[in-house]
Design a protein around this motif. Sequence first.
Motif, PDB file in Angstrom:
ATOM      1  N   MET A   1       3.573  -2.138 -15.267  1.00  0.00           N
ATOM      2  CA  MET A   1       4.320  -2.687 -14.135  1.00  0.00           C
ATOM      3  C   MET A   1       5.007  -1.576 -13.338  1.00  0.00           C
ATOM      4  SD  MET A   1       3.874  -5.942 -14.112  1.00  0.00           S
ATOM      5  CE  MET A   1       5.209  -6.602 -13.178  1.00  0.00           C
ATOM      6  N   LEU A   2       5.631  -0.637 -14.034  1.00  0.00           N
ATOM      7  CA  LEU A   2       6.310   0.456 -13.334  1.00  0.00           C
ATOM      8  C   LEU A   2       5.310   1.372 -12.626  1.00  0.00           C
ATOM      9  CD1 LEU A   2       9.139   1.330 -15.886  1.00  0.00           C
ATOM     10  CD2 LEU A   2       9.355   0.154 -13.697  1.00  0.00           C
ATOM     11  N   LEU A   3       4.147   1.611 -13.238  1.00  0.00           N
ATOM     12  CA  LEU A   3       3.116   2.404 -12.563  1.00  0.00           C
ATOM     13  C   LEU A   3       2.621   1.704 -11.304  1.00  0.00           C
ATOM     14  CD1 LEU A   3       1.047   3.798 -15.570  1.00  0.00           C
ATOM     15  CD2 LEU A   3       2.434   5.098 -13.956  1.00  0.00           C
ATOM     16  N   SER A   4       2.444   0.386 -11.388  1.00  0.00           N
ATOM     17  CA  SER A   4       2.016  -0.376 -10.206  1.00  0.00           C
ATOM     18  C   SER A   4       3.057  -0.286  -9.100  1.00  0.00           C
ATOM     19  CB  SER A   4       1.800  -1.842 -10.571  1.00  0.00           C
ATOM     20  OG  SER A   4       0.791  -1.961 -11.529  1.00  0.00           O
ATOM     21  N   LEU A   5       4.326  -0.376  -9.470  1.00  0.00           N
ATOM     22  CA  LEU A   5       5.400  -0.260  -8.488  1.00  0.00           C
ATOM     23  C   LEU A   5       5.385   1.109  -7.824  1.00  0.00           C
ATOM     24  CD1 LEU A   5       8.067  -1.326  -7.200  1.00  0.00           C
ATOM     25  CD2 LEU A   5       9.228  -0.262  -9.136  1.00  0.00           C
ATOM     26  N   LEU A   6       5.263   2.165  -8.617  1.00  0.00           N
ATOM     27  CA  LEU A   6       5.263   3.520  -8.065  1.00  0.00           C
ATOM     28  C   LEU A   6       4.054   3.762  -7.167  1.00  0.00           C
ATOM     29  CD1 LEU A   6       6.506   5.550 -11.149  1.00  0.00           C
ATOM     30  CD2 LEU A   6       7.763   4.999  -9.061  1.00  0.00           C
ATOM     31  N   ILE A   7       2.893   3.283  -7.567  1.00  0.00           N
ATOM     32  CA  ILE A   7       1.696   3.441  -6.735  1.00  0.00           C
ATOM     33  C   ILE A   7       1.887   2.713  -5.404  1.00  0.00           C
ATOM     34  CG2 ILE A   7      -0.745   2.816  -6.527  1.00  0.00           C
ATOM     35  CD1 ILE A   7      -0.964   3.413  -9.566  1.00  0.00           C
ATOM     36  N   GLY A   8       2.454   1.506  -5.456  1.00  0.00           N
ATOM     37  CA  GLY A   8       2.726   0.762  -4.230  1.00  0.00           C
ATOM     38  C   GLY A   8       3.723   1.465  -3.328  1.00  0.00           C
ATOM     39  N   MET A   9       4.718   2.107  -3.928  1.00  0.00           N
ATOM     40  CA  MET A   9       5.716   2.825  -3.140  1.00  0.00           C
ATOM     41  C   MET A   9       5.127   4.074  -2.488  1.00  0.00           C
ATOM     42  SD  MET A   9       9.020   2.415  -5.630  1.00  0.00           S
ATOM     43  CE  MET A   9      10.089   3.425  -4.627  1.00  0.00           C
ATOM     44  N   VAL A  10       4.102   4.644  -3.083  1.00  0.00           N
ATOM     45  CA  VAL A  10       3.465   5.832  -2.507  1.00  0.00           C
ATOM     46  C   VAL A  10       2.432   5.430  -1.453  1.00  0.00           C
ATOM     47  CG1 VAL A  10       1.927   7.766  -3.044  1.00  0.00           C
ATOM     48  CG2 VAL A  10       3.886   7.297  -4.508  1.00  0.00           C
ATOM     49  N   VAL A  11       1.638   4.408  -1.744  1.00  0.00           N
ATOM     50  CA  VAL A  11       0.541   4.017  -0.847  1.00  0.00           C
ATOM     51  C   VAL A  11       1.049   3.185   0.334  1.00  0.00           C
ATOM     52  CG1 VAL A  11      -1.599   2.664  -0.741  1.00  0.00           C
ATOM     53  CG2 VAL A  11      -1.164   4.153  -2.682  1.00  0.00           C
ATOM     54  N   GLY A  12       2.057   2.355   0.124  1.00  0.00           N
ATOM     55  CA  GLY A  12       2.563   1.462   1.165  1.00  0.00           C
ATOM     56  C   GLY A  12       2.931   2.145   2.466  1.00  0.00           C
ATOM     57  N   PRO A  13       3.682   3.233   2.440  1.00  0.00           N
ATOM     58  CA  PRO A  13       4.044   3.895   3.699  1.00  0.00           C
ATOM     59  C   PRO A  13       2.837   4.412   4.491  1.00  0.00           C
ATOM     60  CG  PRO A  13       5.525   4.599   1.971  1.00  0.00           C
ATOM     61  CD  PRO A  13       4.456   3.782   1.320  1.00  0.00           C
ATOM     62  N   PHE A  14       1.752   4.758   3.810  1.00  0.00           N
ATOM     63  CA  PHE A  14       0.563   5.199   4.537  1.00  0.00           C
ATOM     64  C   PHE A  14      -0.046   4.047   5.337  1.00  0.00           C
ATOM     65  CE2 PHE A  14       0.662   8.508   1.205  1.00  0.00           C
ATOM     66  CZ  PHE A  14       0.724   9.608   2.043  1.00  0.00           C
ATOM     67  N   PHE A  15      -0.063   2.847   4.761  1.00  0.00           N
ATOM     68  CA  PHE A  15      -0.556   1.686   5.504  1.00  0.00           C
ATOM     69  C   PHE A  15       0.368   1.362   6.670  1.00  0.00           C
ATOM     70  CE2 PHE A  15      -2.789   0.808   1.468  1.00  0.00           C
ATOM     71  CZ  PHE A  15      -4.072   0.708   1.972  1.00  0.00           C
ATOM     72  N   SER A  16       1.656   1.506   6.458  1.00  0.00           N
ATOM     73  CA  SER A  16       2.615   1.271   7.534  1.00  0.00           C
ATOM     74  C   SER A  16       2.431   2.283   8.653  1.00  0.00           C
ATOM     75  CB  SER A  16       4.034   1.345   6.973  1.00  0.00           C
ATOM     76  OG  SER A  16       4.968   1.151   7.988  1.00  0.00           O
ATOM     77  N   LEU A  17       2.229   3.543   8.296  1.00  0.00           N
ATOM     78  CA  LEU A  17       1.999   4.586   9.294  1.00  0.00           C
ATOM     79  C   LEU A  17       0.713   4.308  10.069  1.00  0.00           C
ATOM     80  CD1 LEU A  17       2.776   7.331  10.525  1.00  0.00           C
ATOM     81  CD2 LEU A  17       1.400   8.399   8.726  1.00  0.00           C
ATOM     82  N   TYR A  18      -0.339   3.881   9.377  1.00  0.00           N
ATOM     83  CA  TYR A  18      -1.605   3.547  10.034  1.00  0.00           C
ATOM     84  C   TYR A  18      -1.406   2.413  11.040  1.00  0.00           C
ATOM     85  CZ  TYR A  18      -6.233   1.594  10.732  1.00  0.00           C
ATOM     86  OH  TYR A  18      -7.373   1.089  11.289  1.00  0.00           O
TER      87      TYR A  18
END
Length: 87
Positions: A55-72
Amino acid sequence: MSAKARSAAKIPYVGLILLILIVLLIVAFVLENQEVVSVNFLGWLMPKLPVSLYMLLSLLIGMVVGPFFSLYAYLKNYRGLNSNRFS
């Protein structure tokens, strides 16, 4: 000491209290979710690890990948606005 200076002096304490609260919640989450599971994702068998770690790994991956989608999305919208302006 003015009222504004006193309220400004309290702000670091509020941040510290929030940080301690978040850390305590994470520790409680990890301690409550110690059951070991194996995850099968798209045919890949992951190693057996505690649920809390997945669960914590999923959260961290989402926190890293999410801003890239927002920037796109932001850049796509920004380019769309500029192309419509000069048409």
